[in-house]
Design a protein around this motif. Structure first.
Motif, PDB file in Angstrom:
ATOM      1  N   SER A 491     109.014  78.775  34.946  1.00 61.14           N
ATOM      2  CA  SER A 491     107.655  79.041  35.403  1.00 61.14           C
ATOM      3  C   SER A 491     107.423  78.462  36.792  1.00 61.14           C
ATOM      4  CB  SER A 491     106.644  78.459  34.406  1.00 61.14           C
ATOM      5  OG  SER A 491     105.408  79.117  34.493  1.00 61.14           O
ATOM      6  N   GLY A 492     108.095  77.339  37.098  1.00 60.12           N
ATOM      7  CA  GLY A 492     107.984  76.751  38.429  1.00 60.12           C
ATOM      8  C   GLY A 492     108.440  77.692  39.513  1.00 60.12           C
ATOM      9  N   LYS A 493     109.399  78.554  39.183  1.00 63.26           N
ATOM     10  CA  LYS A 493     109.891  79.549  40.136  1.00 63.26           C
ATOM     11  C   LYS A 493     109.078  80.839  40.093  1.00 63.26           C
ATOM     12  CE  LYS A 493     114.702  78.109  40.665  1.00 63.26           C
ATOM     13  NZ  LYS A 493     114.619  78.038  42.136  1.00 63.26           N
ATOM     14  N   THR A 494     108.011  80.832  39.319  1.00 63.32           N
ATOM     15  CA  THR A 494     107.119  81.991  39.109  1.00 63.32           C
ATOM     16  C   THR A 494     107.863  83.194  38.546  1.00 63.32           C
ATOM     17  OG1 THR A 494     107.249  82.860  41.398  1.00 63.32           O
ATOM     18  CG2 THR A 494     105.541  81.209  40.937  1.00 63.32           C
ATOM     19  N   TYR A 495     108.850  82.927  37.670  1.00 62.66           N
ATOM     20  CA  TYR A 495     109.542  84.017  36.991  1.00 62.66           C
ATOM     21  C   TYR A 495     108.750  84.526  35.796  1.00 62.66           C
ATOM     22  CZ  TYR A 495     113.746  82.946  39.736  1.00 62.66           C
ATOM     23  OH  TYR A 495     114.634  82.740  40.752  1.00 62.66           O
ATOM     24  N   ASP A 496     107.663  83.846  35.446  1.00 61.83           N
ATOM     25  CA  ASP A 496     106.742  84.350  34.433  1.00 61.83           C
ATOM     26  C   ASP A 496     105.328  84.125  34.950  1.00 61.83           C
ATOM     27  OD1 ASP A 496     106.002  81.692  33.982  1.00 61.83           O
ATOM     28  OD2 ASP A 496     107.205  81.484  32.165  1.00 61.83           O
ATOM     29  N   ASP A 497     104.342  84.490  34.135  1.00 67.43           N
ATOM     30  CA  ASP A 497     102.947  84.319  34.538  1.00 67.43           C
ATOM     31  C   ASP A 497     102.293  83.148  33.844  1.00 67.43           C
ATOM     32  OD1 ASP A 497     102.923  86.596  36.291  1.00 67.43           O
ATOM     33  OD2 ASP A 497     102.970  87.850  34.492  1.00 67.43           O
ATOM     34  N   GLY A 498     103.092  82.368  33.137  1.00 69.40           N
ATOM     35  CA  GLY A 498     102.551  81.166  32.533  1.00 69.40           C
ATOM     36  C   GLY A 498     103.265  80.777  31.259  1.00 69.40           C
ATOM     37  N   VAL A 499     103.364  79.463  31.043  1.00 67.61           N
ATOM     38  CA  VAL A 499     103.863  78.917  29.784  1.00 67.61           C
ATOM     39  C   VAL A 499     102.657  78.711  28.875  1.00 67.61           C
ATOM     40  CG1 VAL A 499     105.088  77.012  28.691  1.00 67.61           C
ATOM     41  CG2 VAL A 499     105.748  77.760  30.991  1.00 67.61           C
ATOM     42  N   ILE A 500     102.751  79.190  27.641  1.00 69.33           N
ATOM     43  CA  ILE A 500     101.584  79.137  26.755  1.00 69.33           C
ATOM     44  C   ILE A 500     101.923  78.459  25.428  1.00 69.33           C
ATOM     45  CG2 ILE A 500     100.560  81.199  27.765  1.00 69.33           C
ATOM     46  CD1 ILE A 500     101.419  82.752  25.234  1.00 69.33           C
ATOM     47  N   ASP A 501     100.925  77.847  24.849  1.00 68.43           N
ATOM     48  CA  ASP A 501     100.977  77.334  23.489  1.00 68.43           C
ATOM     49  C   ASP A 501     101.083  78.548  22.562  1.00 68.43           C
ATOM     50  OD1 ASP A 501     100.192  76.433  20.901  1.00 68.43           O
ATOM     51  OD2 ASP A 501      98.929  74.860  21.764  1.00 68.43           O
ATOM     52  N   PRO A 502     102.047  78.580  21.626  1.00 69.11           N
ATOM     53  CA  PRO A 502     102.172  79.743  20.729  1.00 69.11           C
ATOM     54  C   PRO A 502     100.867  80.115  20.033  1.00 69.11           C
ATOM     55  CG  PRO A 502     104.068  78.307  20.480  1.00 69.11           C
ATOM     56  CD  PRO A 502     103.112  77.588  21.383  1.00 69.11           C
ATOM     57  N   ARG A 503     100.033  79.113  19.757  1.00 66.79           N
ATOM     58  CA  ARG A 503      98.778  79.371  19.045  1.00 66.79           C
ATOM     59  C   ARG A 503      97.780  80.183  19.877  1.00 66.79           C
ATOM     60  NH1 ARG A 503      97.883  73.113  17.585  1.00 66.79           N
ATOM     61  NH2 ARG A 503      98.453  73.075  19.808  1.00 66.79           N
ATOM     62  N   ASP A 504      98.006  80.248  21.186  1.00 65.10           N
ATOM     63  CA  ASP A 504      97.110  81.001  22.074  1.00 65.10           C
ATOM     64  C   ASP A 504      97.567  82.438  22.292  1.00 65.10           C
ATOM     65  OD1 ASP A 504      95.515  78.756  22.443  1.00 65.10           O
ATOM     66  OD2 ASP A 504      96.647  78.069  24.185  1.00 65.10           O
ATOM     67  N   THR A 505      98.629  82.853  21.614  1.00 63.36           N
ATOM     68  CA  THR A 505      99.239  84.152  21.895  1.00 63.36           C
ATOM     69  C   THR A 505      98.259  85.307  21.710  1.00 63.36           C
ATOM     70  OG1 THR A 505     101.397  83.291  21.212  1.00 63.36           O
ATOM     71  CG2 THR A 505     101.171  85.679  21.353  1.00 63.36           C
ATOM     72  N   ARG A 506      97.515  85.310  20.629  1.00 61.56           N
ATOM     73  CA  ARG A 506      96.580  86.424  20.375  1.00 61.56           C
ATOM     74  C   ARG A 506      95.533  86.514  21.485  1.00 61.56           C
ATOM     75  NH1 ARG A 506      94.070  89.901  16.778  1.00 61.56           N
ATOM     76  NH2 ARG A 506      91.802  89.736  16.641  1.00 61.56           N
ATOM     77  N   SER A 507      94.975  85.382  21.886  1.00 62.60           N
ATOM     78  CA  SER A 507      93.948  85.383  22.934  1.00 62.60           C
ATOM     79  C   SER A 507      94.517  85.848  24.260  1.00 62.60           C
ATOM     80  CB  SER A 507      93.344  83.988  23.085  1.00 62.60           C
ATOM     81  OG  SER A 507      92.657  83.602  21.911  1.00 62.60           O
ATOM     82  N   VAL A 508      95.705  85.352  24.600  1.00 59.26           N
ATOM     83  CA  VAL A 508      96.334  85.724  25.872  1.00 59.26           C
ATOM     84  C   VAL A 508      96.654  87.218  25.885  1.00 59.26           C
ATOM     85  CG1 VAL A 508      98.436  85.444  27.248  1.00 59.26           C
ATOM     86  CG2 VAL A 508      97.232  83.432  26.387  1.00 59.26           C
ATOM     87  N   LEU A 509      97.186  87.733  24.786  1.00 59.62           N
ATOM     88  CA  LEU A 509      97.490  89.165  24.716  1.00 59.62           C
ATOM     89  C   LEU A 509      96.209  89.993  24.814  1.00 59.62           C
ATOM     90  CD1 LEU A 509     100.253  89.371  21.947  1.00 59.62           C
ATOM     91  CD2 LEU A 509     100.538  89.740  24.401  1.00 59.62           C
ATOM     92  N   GLY A 510      95.153  89.545  24.180  1.00 63.20           N
ATOM     93  CA  GLY A 510      93.896  90.280  24.246  1.00 63.20           C
ATOM     94  C   GLY A 510      93.364  90.367  25.666  1.00 63.20           C
ATOM     95  N   MET A 511      93.402  89.250  26.397  1.00 60.47           N
ATOM     96  CA  MET A 511      92.921  89.269  27.783  1.00 60.47           C
ATOM     97  C   MET A 511      93.820  90.108  28.670  1.00 60.47           C
ATOM     98  SD  MET A 511      91.419  85.419  28.451  1.00 60.47           S
ATOM     99  CE  MET A 511      92.592  84.483  27.493  1.00 60.47           C
ATOM    100  N   ALA A 512      95.135  90.018  28.439  1.00 58.11           N
ATOM    101  CA  ALA A 512      96.072  90.810  29.238  1.00 58.11           C
ATOM    102  C   ALA A 512      95.890  92.303  28.977  1.00 58.11           C
ATOM    103  CB  ALA A 512      97.504  90.375  28.943  1.00 58.11           C
TER     104      ALA A 512
END
Length: 532
Positions: A491-512
């Motif tokens: 993530s430091g190299k910006t190869y993804d858009d963020g490291v997330i807590d697994p428990r936040d997956t539904r919320s993150v997917l919904g916003m995306a």
């Protein structure tokens, strides 16, 4: 639609071990996020406040709608480098006056908000996300410009910021700059290129060359206000569209501009019931494996992420190392591809290809849940056509035009990363679970391959193989790959858009998914040549 059941035993040793490992990883992530939120540190935050200025996150909090979520992106950019983690800029998707926008805010407490190479990467990624998802861009500007000692890594590519801003405007995606402080030299082109520019009185400084440079270049005596102040630019030059008496006023004006954009989503809204999953997201910490070498059933994840835990599985009895099927997340229909045992065989590759084609025929976004070691190797599989079948899957991923959202749940290795819509294949968003890994292959495998190659080279040259040196080199390589496959490093190299807590997956997917539906959601009807 069928409803998933769950076989998770929350009292088992495996579950408790996984939970312990994942909880520690989440704690480490939260520690890093606290560092990011602290900006340049207590001294510089106090100095900024003492000047009557708001912090970047305080500005964002006032800008977005009350109680609306803000999905921060690339929070760990520059992690593990000489630069501050977070890269002196905050980016993310937030709702402003009812419209989802890409927000890009300089953090002036970190070296005056100057741009380093990681700031540039993070900034450009945010603009790419805005472009492909059709999100209006709101810049919160206060930057000292380029970090001059690293100018050789900045100057050429930094022009892409202005190129992307004008390109956004040309395709009807609004761009707005709220200038709270410095916007000098090349940075002056941010308000210059945006559709709307709001300047704060006695604070905004927008000029190509400040008083010292003007004195050096022309001998002219000048000051900040006459060269680039809000009063001058809104009364004389015309660069500024709106004059703000203070920061809060600038934010008010920015919200009003967005409210009058008449901006509408082009994609359909949620069409399915958005009821909660039947199972507790808290259990994802015990489901996600504490060891990337140990697979877990992604259906247990799906059951805790999708609406009502409903999942209609496609070809459940064939190509069983990959689960595919239909569901919805926060009311948005989705197709899901999820690795079950890590390896992709020919059957899984062909199954994925067919499923991606079907999703494109019906304009349904795809979610890729990665936990993949790669495509299967060996004489039997090569003779069976694994390259051709893997090429079919990668062809389908490449040419698919429905939105892709990728989550690395445990591991993403080798060409499996490509087949499961890794970063190189332009998914709309890519997120990484806090204990997941990404590399060309696992650390032990890579080190072992290097050792075998070394032995073969020694034999070919007719020299004795140094076992002790090989063991030392193998240990060093394994440690290097472990370090470089860590989610914070990636993530430091910006190869993804963020490291997330697994428990936040539904919320993150919904916003995306909601952000992706700001643009047209349409699948491709014609694909390239498939190698049969």
């Amino acid at each position: 639609m069928p409803i998933l059941t769950s076989d998770v035993d929350t009292a088992s040793a495996a579950y408790l071990h996984n939970r312990e490992v994942q909880s520690a990883a989440v704690a480490a992530l939260n520690e890093q996020l606290e560092i990011v939120a602290a900006g340049g540190g207590e001294r510089y935050v106090k100095r900024h406040h003492d000047r009557g200025r708001l912090l970047a996150r305080e500005r964002i909090e006032l800008l977005v709608d009350r109680d609306a979520p803000f999905m921060e992106l690339s929070a760990l950019a520059a992690w593990g480098t000489e630069f501050n983690v977070g890269a002196a800029i905050v980016t993310g998707v937030g709702v402003i006056s009812g419209t989802e926008c890409m927000i890009i805010a300089h953090d002036p407490t970190v070296r005056g908000g100057t741009m380093n190479p990681y700031t540039l990467r993070k900034n450009l990624r945010a603009l790419d996300i805005a472009t492909v998802n059709r999100l209006p861009v709101v810049y919160l500007v206060e930057s000292g410009g380029a970090d001059l000692p690293t100018q050789s890594d900045l100057f050429v590519d930094a022009g892409r910021i202005f190129q992307k801003l004008t390109a956004l405007s040309s395709i009807g995606i609004p761009t707005i700059s709220l200038v709270f402080g410095n916007s000098t030299a090349g940075g002056a082109y941010v308000p210059g290129m945006c559709d709307y520019a709001v300047l704060v009185d006695k604070a905004a400084k927008v000029f190509l060359g400040g008083p010292p440079l003007v004195k050096m270049a022309t001998g002219e005596e000048s000051d900040d206000e006459s060269l680039g102040g809000a009063d001058m630019h809104t009364r004389v030059s015309g660069l500024g569209d709106y004059f703000a008496i203070d920061e809060v006023d600038a934010i008010r004006i920015g919200r009003d501009i967005v409210a009058h954009l008449n901006f509408r989503k082009l994609g359909p809204g949620p069409t399915q019931p958005a009821d909660d999953p039947l199972f507790d997201a808290e259990e994802l910490l015990g489901i996600a494996s504490g060891d990337s070498r140990v697979p877990f059933d992604p259906r247990e994840v799906i059951a805790r992420v999708v609406d009502g835990s409903r999942f209609s599985e496609y070809k459940p009895r064939w190509g069983t190392s990959l689960a595919t099927g239909w569901a919805s997340v926060h009311g948005f229909p989705v197709g899901i591809l999820a690795n079950t045992r890590g390896v992709l065989f020919s059957e899984e590759s062909k199954k994925a290809t067919e499923f991606i084609l079907l999703a494109n025929q019906t304009d349904i976004p795809l979610i890729f849940l990665q936990n993949v070691t790669g495509f299967m190797v060996g004489a039997e599989y090569e003779q069976g056509g694994i390259i051709k079948d893997g090429a079919k899957m990668i062809n389908a991923v490449t040419n698919s035009t429905v939105p892709h959202i990728t989550v690395n749940m445990g591991g993403s290795f080798g060409a499996g990363n490509y087949g499961m819509s890794g970063r190189a294949y332009d998914p709309r968003f890519v997120f990484t679970w806090v204990n997941a890994k990404l590399a060309v292959m696992g650390a032990a495998q890579l080190a072992g391959v290097m050792s075998i190659v070394g032995k073969a080279a020694a034999e070919s040259a007719g020299r004795e193989f140094d076992v002790e040196a090989d063991a030392k080199r193998t240990a060093e390589i394994e440690a290097q790959i472990e370090r470089e496959s860590h989610p914070f490093f990636i993530s430091g190299k910006t190869y993804d858009d963020g490291v997330i807590d697994p428990r936040d997956t539904r919320s993150v997917l919904g916003m995306a998914l909601s952000a992706a539906h700001s643009n047209v959601v349409s699948g491709r009807r014609g694909f390239g040549v498939f190698r049969m």
